[in-house]
Scaffold this active site. Structure first.
Site, PDB file in Angstrom:
ATOM      1  N   CYS A  33       0.820  -1.231   0.000  1.00  0.00           N
ATOM      2  CA  CYS A  33       0.000   0.000   0.000  1.00  0.00           C
ATOM      3  C   CYS A  33       0.844   1.267   0.000  1.00  0.00           C
ATOM      4  O   CYS A  33       0.291   2.379  -0.085  1.00  0.00           O
ATOM      5  CB  CYS A  33      -0.960   0.005   1.181  1.00  0.00           C
ATOM      6  SG  CYS A  33      -2.120  -1.365   1.097  1.00  0.00           S
ATOM      7  N   HIS A  77     -11.608  11.142  -8.665  1.00  0.00           N
ATOM      8  CA  HIS A  77     -10.497  11.140  -9.610  1.00  0.00           C
ATOM      9  C   HIS A  77      -9.342  12.030  -9.163  1.00  0.00           C
ATOM     10  O   HIS A  77      -8.604  12.568  -9.994  1.00  0.00           O
ATOM     11  CB  HIS A  77     -10.966  11.492 -11.027  1.00  0.00           C
ATOM     12  CG  HIS A  77     -11.742  10.375 -11.663  1.00  0.00           C
ATOM     13  ND1 HIS A  77     -13.039  10.083 -11.314  1.00  0.00           N
ATOM     14  CD2 HIS A  77     -11.392   9.459 -12.586  1.00  0.00           C
ATOM     15  CE1 HIS A  77     -13.463   9.038 -11.984  1.00  0.00           C
ATOM     16  NE2 HIS A  77     -12.468   8.633 -12.763  1.00  0.00           N
ATOM     17  N   GLU A 122     -13.415   1.861   2.047  1.00  0.00           N
ATOM     18  CA  GLU A 122     -12.286   1.860   1.114  1.00  0.00           C
ATOM     19  C   GLU A 122     -12.420   0.675   0.161  1.00  0.00           C
ATOM     20  O   GLU A 122     -12.119   0.771  -1.025  1.00  0.00           O
ATOM     21  CB  GLU A 122     -10.969   1.779   1.879  1.00  0.00           C
ATOM     22  CG  GLU A 122      -9.755   1.981   0.995  1.00  0.00           C
ATOM     23  CD  GLU A 122      -8.492   2.052   1.796  1.00  0.00           C
ATOM     24  OE1 GLU A 122      -7.962   3.153   1.971  1.00  0.00           O
ATOM     25  OE2 GLU A 122      -8.021   0.992   2.270  1.00  0.00           O
TER      26      GLU A 122
HETATM   27  N1  LIG Z   1      -6.495   0.662   9.252  1.00  0.00           N
HETATM   28  C1  LIG Z   1      -6.187   0.786   7.939  1.00  0.00           C
HETATM   29  N2  LIG Z   1      -5.486  -0.180   7.336  1.00  0.00           N
HETATM   30  C2  LIG Z   1      -5.185  -0.065   6.033  1.00  0.00           C
HETATM   31  C3  LIG Z   1      -5.627   1.026   5.298  1.00  0.00           C
HETATM   32  C4  LIG Z   1      -6.353   2.066   5.971  1.00  0.00           C
HETATM   33  O1  LIG Z   1      -6.751   3.087   5.391  1.00  0.00           O
HETATM   34  N3  LIG Z   1      -6.609   1.891   7.281  1.00  0.00           N
HETATM   35  N4  LIG Z   1      -5.367   1.097   3.979  1.00  0.00           N
HETATM   36  C5  LIG Z   1      -4.696   0.153   3.340  1.00  0.00           C
HETATM   37  C6  LIG Z   1      -4.447   0.312   1.869  1.00  0.00           C
HETATM   38  O2  LIG Z   1      -5.025   1.503   1.405  1.00  0.00           O
HETATM   39  C7  LIG Z   1      -4.808  -0.869   0.969  1.00  0.00           C
HETATM   40  O3  LIG Z   1      -5.094  -0.376  -0.326  1.00  0.00           O
HETATM   41  C8  LIG Z   1      -5.924  -1.712   1.427  1.00  0.00           C
HETATM   42  O4  LIG Z   1      -6.269  -2.578   0.344  1.00  0.00           O
HETATM   43  P1  LIG Z   1      -6.720  -4.073   0.526  1.00  0.00           P
HETATM   44  O5  LIG Z   1      -6.971  -4.572  -0.842  1.00  0.00           O
HETATM   45  O6  LIG Z   1      -7.848  -4.131   1.496  1.00  0.00           O
HETATM   46  O7  LIG Z   1      -5.448  -4.766   1.125  1.00  0.00           O
HETATM   47  P2  LIG Z   1      -5.371  -6.182   1.818  1.00  0.00           P
HETATM   48  O8  LIG Z   1      -3.941  -6.576   1.793  1.00  0.00           O
HETATM   49  O9  LIG Z   1      -5.979  -6.117   3.183  1.00  0.00           O
HETATM   50  O10 LIG Z   1      -6.289  -7.110   0.964  1.00  0.00           O
HETATM   51  P3  LIG Z   1      -5.947  -8.169  -0.158  1.00  0.00           P
HETATM   52  O11 LIG Z   1      -7.290  -8.661  -0.578  1.00  0.00           O
HETATM   53  O12 LIG Z   1      -5.113  -9.218   0.487  1.00  0.00           O
HETATM   54  O13 LIG Z   1      -5.246  -7.467  -1.274  1.00  0.00           O
HETATM   55  C9  LIG Z   1      -4.142  -0.989   4.043  1.00  0.00           C
HETATM   56  N5  LIG Z   1      -4.479  -1.043   5.416  1.00  0.00           N
HETATM   57 ZN    ZN Z   2      -5.331   1.941  -0.523  1.00  0.00          ZN
END
Ligand SMILES: Nc1nc2c(c(=O)[nH]1)N=C([C@H](O)[C@H](O)COP(=O)(O)OP(=O)(O)OP(=O)(O)O)CN2
Ligand code: ZN
Length: 132
Positions: A33, A77, A122
């Site tokens: 991320c 965007h 998100e």
């Molecule tokens: N408490 C928070 N944790 C995380 C945030 C946040 O805003 N608050 N944000 C992110 C990233 O923005 C990320 O893009 C999250 O994406 P995600 O696809 O959910 O990532 P995961 O690894 O959990 O999921 P996968 O399905 O394994 O890709 C991260 N954390």
């Molecule tokens: Zn993100």
């Protein structure tokens, strides 16, 4: 208590980074991320207030205009890290939800209403909630 809720959607890009850290440190802290990526966010806005002669707390059309003008047009965007409010803050869903709640609360148009809650998704599985 009676309340109404409207949903909004916007697409935006961000990366998780603390600007005082190096790219490598951000990568260690935030993993994948820390790289530029995007989300299709869903925002829920819940307000309460008296039901007026029109039978409404607020017309959904008016609520849509308010939230669109104050939030959606800026965020849709956008590269969120470049927005003023995130110059010194990490663009997490928590910080975004807090900023959106404060922005909507401050709006004079909400004077007759109570902004009870905003919820920002998100992803379909991950969200933040701010309540009054
Ligand atoms: N408490 C928070 N944790 C995380 C945030 C946040 O805003 N608050 N944000 C992110 C990233 O923005 C990320 O893009 C999250 O994406 P995600 O696809 O959910 O990532 P995961 O690894 O959990 O999921 P996968 O399905 O394994 O890709 C991260 N954390
Ligand atoms: Zn993100």
């Amino acid at each position: 208590m009676l309340s109404i809720t409207r949903q909004f959607r916007f697409d935006a890009a961000h990366k998780l980074e603390r600007t005082e850290l190096s790219d490598q440190e951000n990568q260690l802290l935030y993993g994948k991320c820390s790289a530029l990526h995007g989300h299709s966010y869903t925002l829920e806005v819940t307000v309460s207030g008296p039901v007026d002669e029109s039978g409404m707390i607020i017309n959904f059309t008016e609520l849509k205009k308010l939230v669109t003008d104050l939030v959606i047009t800026r965020y849709d965007h956008a590269y969120l890290n470049e927005l003023e409010e995130y110059r010194n803050e990490v663009v997490t869903v928590e910080n975004m939800a807090l900023h959106i709640f404060r922005t909507l609360s401050k709006a004079s148009e909400f004077n007759d209403l109570t902004l009870l809650r905003i919820r920002l998704y998100e992803t379909a599985d991950s969200w933040a909630t701010v309540t009054a």
